[in-house]
Design an enzyme around this catalytic site. Sequence first.
Site, PDB file in Angstrom:
ATOM      1  N   ARG A   1       0.878  -1.194   0.000  1.00 14.97           N
ATOM      2  CA  ARG A   1       0.000   0.000   0.000  1.00 14.97           C
ATOM      3  C   ARG A   1       0.900   1.224   0.000  1.00 14.97           C
ATOM      4  O   ARG A   1       1.697   1.424   0.921  1.00 14.97           O
ATOM      5  CB  ARG A   1      -0.913  -0.006   1.228  1.00 14.97           C
ATOM      6  CG  ARG A   1      -1.672   1.295   1.396  1.00 14.97           C
ATOM      7  CD  ARG A   1      -2.802   1.223   2.407  1.00 14.97           C
ATOM      8  NE  ARG A   1      -3.960   0.549   1.852  1.00 14.97           N
ATOM      9  CZ  ARG A   1      -5.209   0.691   2.293  1.00 14.97           C
ATOM     10  NH1 ARG A   1      -5.464   1.505   3.311  1.00 14.97           N
ATOM     11  NH2 ARG A   1      -6.209   0.047   1.732  1.00 14.97           N
TER      12      ARG A   1
ATOM     13  N   HIS B   1      -7.209   0.712  -6.666  1.00 16.25           N
ATOM     14  CA  HIS B   1      -7.422  -0.134  -5.475  1.00 16.25           C
ATOM     15  C   HIS B   1      -8.114  -1.432  -5.922  1.00 16.25           C
ATOM     16  O   HIS B   1      -9.283  -1.676  -5.618  1.00 16.25           O
ATOM     17  CB  HIS B   1      -8.280   0.633  -4.463  1.00 16.25           C
ATOM     18  CG  HIS B   1      -8.322   0.036  -3.088  1.00 16.25           C
ATOM     19  ND1 HIS B   1      -7.535  -1.033  -2.700  1.00 16.25           N
ATOM     20  CD2 HIS B   1      -9.068   0.366  -1.995  1.00 16.25           C
ATOM     21  CE1 HIS B   1      -7.793  -1.318  -1.432  1.00 16.25           C
ATOM     22  NE2 HIS B   1      -8.722  -0.502  -0.986  1.00 16.25           N
TER      23      HIS B   1
ATOM     24  N   GLN C   1     -10.171  -4.008  -3.673  1.00 13.85           N
ATOM     25  CA  GLN C   1     -11.490  -3.524  -3.271  1.00 13.85           C
ATOM     26  C   GLN C   1     -12.512  -3.723  -4.389  1.00 13.85           C
ATOM     27  O   GLN C   1     -13.639  -4.148  -4.151  1.00 13.85           O
ATOM     28  CB  GLN C   1     -11.390  -2.039  -2.896  1.00 13.85           C
ATOM     29  CG  GLN C   1     -12.699  -1.449  -2.405  1.00 13.85           C
ATOM     30  CD  GLN C   1     -13.073  -1.913  -1.006  1.00 13.85           C
ATOM     31  OE1 GLN C   1     -12.276  -1.785  -0.091  1.00 13.85           O
ATOM     32  NE2 GLN C   1     -14.262  -2.463  -0.842  1.00 13.85           N
TER      33      GLN C   1
ATOM     34  N   ASP D   1     -17.107   7.295  -2.205  1.00 14.35           N
ATOM     35  CA  ASP D   1     -15.879   7.139  -1.408  1.00 14.35           C
ATOM     36  C   ASP D   1     -15.619   8.496  -0.748  1.00 14.35           C
ATOM     37  O   ASP D   1     -16.241   9.513  -1.114  1.00 14.35           O
ATOM     38  CB  ASP D   1     -14.716   6.729  -2.345  1.00 14.35           C
ATOM     39  CG  ASP D   1     -13.404   6.472  -1.609  1.00 14.35           C
ATOM     40  OD1 ASP D   1     -13.436   6.288  -0.368  1.00 14.35           O
ATOM     41  OD2 ASP D   1     -12.345   6.471  -2.263  1.00 14.35           O
TER      42      ASP D   1
ATOM     43  N   CYS E   1     -16.484   1.783   0.050  1.00 15.24           N
ATOM     44  CA  CYS E   1     -15.350   0.938   0.434  1.00 15.24           C
ATOM     45  C   CYS E   1     -15.002   1.078   1.915  1.00 15.24           C
ATOM     46  O   CYS E   1     -14.349   0.204   2.475  1.00 15.24           O
ATOM     47  CB  CYS E   1     -14.137   1.286  -0.426  1.00 15.24           C
ATOM     48  SG  CYS E   1     -13.654   3.023  -0.358  1.00 15.24           S
TER      49      CYS E   1
ATOM     50  N   ARG F   1     -13.687  -8.757   1.734  1.00 19.61           N
ATOM     51  CA  ARG F   1     -12.263  -8.539   1.453  1.00 19.61           C
ATOM     52  C   ARG F   1     -11.474  -9.801   1.794  1.00 19.61           C
ATOM     53  O   ARG F   1     -10.575 -10.208   1.069  1.00 19.61           O
ATOM     54  CB  ARG F   1     -11.717  -7.342   2.276  1.00 19.61           C
ATOM     55  CG  ARG F   1     -12.313  -5.982   1.940  1.00 19.61           C
ATOM     56  CD  ARG F   1     -11.934  -5.502   0.559  1.00 19.61           C
ATOM     57  NE  ARG F   1     -10.495  -5.382   0.394  1.00 19.61           N
ATOM     58  CZ  ARG F   1      -9.762  -4.328   0.770  1.00 19.61           C
ATOM     59  NH1 ARG F   1     -10.345  -3.273   1.316  1.00 19.61           N
ATOM     60  NH2 ARG F   1      -8.460  -4.285   0.561  1.00 19.61           N
TER      61      ARG F   1
HETATM   62  N1  NVA Z   1      -9.870   6.864  -1.696  1.00 20.43           N
HETATM   63  C1  NVA Z   1      -9.567   6.403  -0.360  1.00 20.43           C
HETATM   64  C2  NVA Z   1      -9.810   4.926  -0.242  1.00 20.43           C
HETATM   65  C3  NVA Z   1      -9.565   4.367   1.124  1.00 20.43           C
HETATM   66  C4  NVA Z   1      -9.826   2.905   1.217  1.00 20.43           C
HETATM   67  C5  NVA Z   1      -8.123   6.749  -0.042  1.00 20.43           C
HETATM   68  O1  NVA Z   1      -7.251   6.537  -0.891  1.00 20.43           O
HETATM   69  O2  NVA Z   1      -7.866   7.270   1.054  1.00 20.43           O
HETATM   70  N1   CP Z   2     -11.441  -0.039   2.153  1.00 22.41           N
HETATM   71  C1   CP Z   2     -10.169  -0.100   2.595  1.00 22.41           C
HETATM   72  O1   CP Z   2      -9.216  -0.360   1.843  1.00 22.41           O
HETATM   73  O2   CP Z   2     -10.066   0.138   3.915  1.00 22.41           O
HETATM   74  P1   CP Z   2      -8.722   0.338   4.762  1.00 22.41           P
HETATM   75  O3   CP Z   2      -8.113   1.661   4.346  1.00 22.41           O
HETATM   76  O4   CP Z   2      -9.187   0.330   6.191  1.00 22.41           O
HETATM   77  O5   CP Z   2      -7.792  -0.790   4.468  1.00 22.41           O
END
Ligand code: NVA
Ligand code: CP
Length: 313
Positions: free
Chosen positions: A101, A128, A131, A230, A270, A298
């Site tokens: 990540r 992502h 997801q 989101d 998500c 997930r």
């Molecule tokens: N768009 C959000 C998704 C989190 C799961 C982010 O990147 O923070």
């Molecule tokens: N939806 C998702 O990826 O959540 P987290 O940021 O908690 O991993």
Amino acid sequence: MKHFLKETDFSPAQVAELFDLARNLKATRGREIASVLKHQTWALIFSKSSTRTRVSFEVGIHELGGNPLFLSKNDIQLGRGESIEDTARVLSRFVHGLIVRTYDHAEVERLAAAGTVPVINALTDFLHPCQIYTDAFTMAERWAPSGGDLFASLRGRKIAFLGDTACNMANSWVLGANLFGMKISLAGPAGFAPSADLNGLLAREGFAGGYDFTTDPIEAVRDADVVYTDVWVSMGKEEEKRDRLALMAPYSVTGEVFAAAKPDAYFMHCLPAHPGEEVQQEVLDNPRSIIFDQAENRLHVQKAIMTLLARRD
Ligand code: NVA
Ligand code: CP
């Protein structure tokens, strides 16, 4: 070597197989002793916060018989400037897979290119994919219950994505919808139309122009089977918070907006959610909100992803 960096890294036939496997893993959870990752260690390298992704991967690796190793970027030398390539080469000598990540999408591509073990994208600023596969599986469970064809149940369905239509989730859903044979309408502020990077990727995948973009949220949700949103301020965008909240306010999923979709439409997110911003609490609490099924799935879908990657290794 097979990696999972973007939705199209698996073919439609492989995604269909993956969904069937996820359904089986879900049904037999806790009753079968899995050994697909026996004697293996999979490392998670995270530069951003996570609840769902980290926990579902750690639990999933354990349930497949393997050992998860969580490495916060700043706890390893990568955080002090060791190169991505050397990190990939060294970790490949120890572990059997990398789950990453990070911010810049190019980092997961460089890790995959330099290492010798499968790399899974656990979220970048661009995409992502874990997801999106999970979300599609979660919809398909509703549309193809009791052994129906999960993948085929997605074809022709419409998803409306409201709010930050230039974020990783929106990008990934545009790519995913095209792969699954779904229609996608995005509704967001004029400056948040899909980027040149996304359009370039769509063109390379043969999906050029495979979305509608509008500034009108009601137009986007008309005839939608799923209304999706989101957060308006993704990780890394905190400095833009004030401007974004003002620009995106018209795109909040209110009860009225949700009611303008099909009468049996689902609401999805998500998570984490910011009630009162991108979605109102009444929609999160609606019986057709399936956000916690998404979160649970997930685990099952990622176990299926790791199983397919480990088999192909
Ligand atoms: N768009 C959000 C998704 C989190 C799961 C982010 O990147 O923070
Ligand atoms: N939806 C998702 O990826 O959540 P987290 O940021 O908690 O991993």
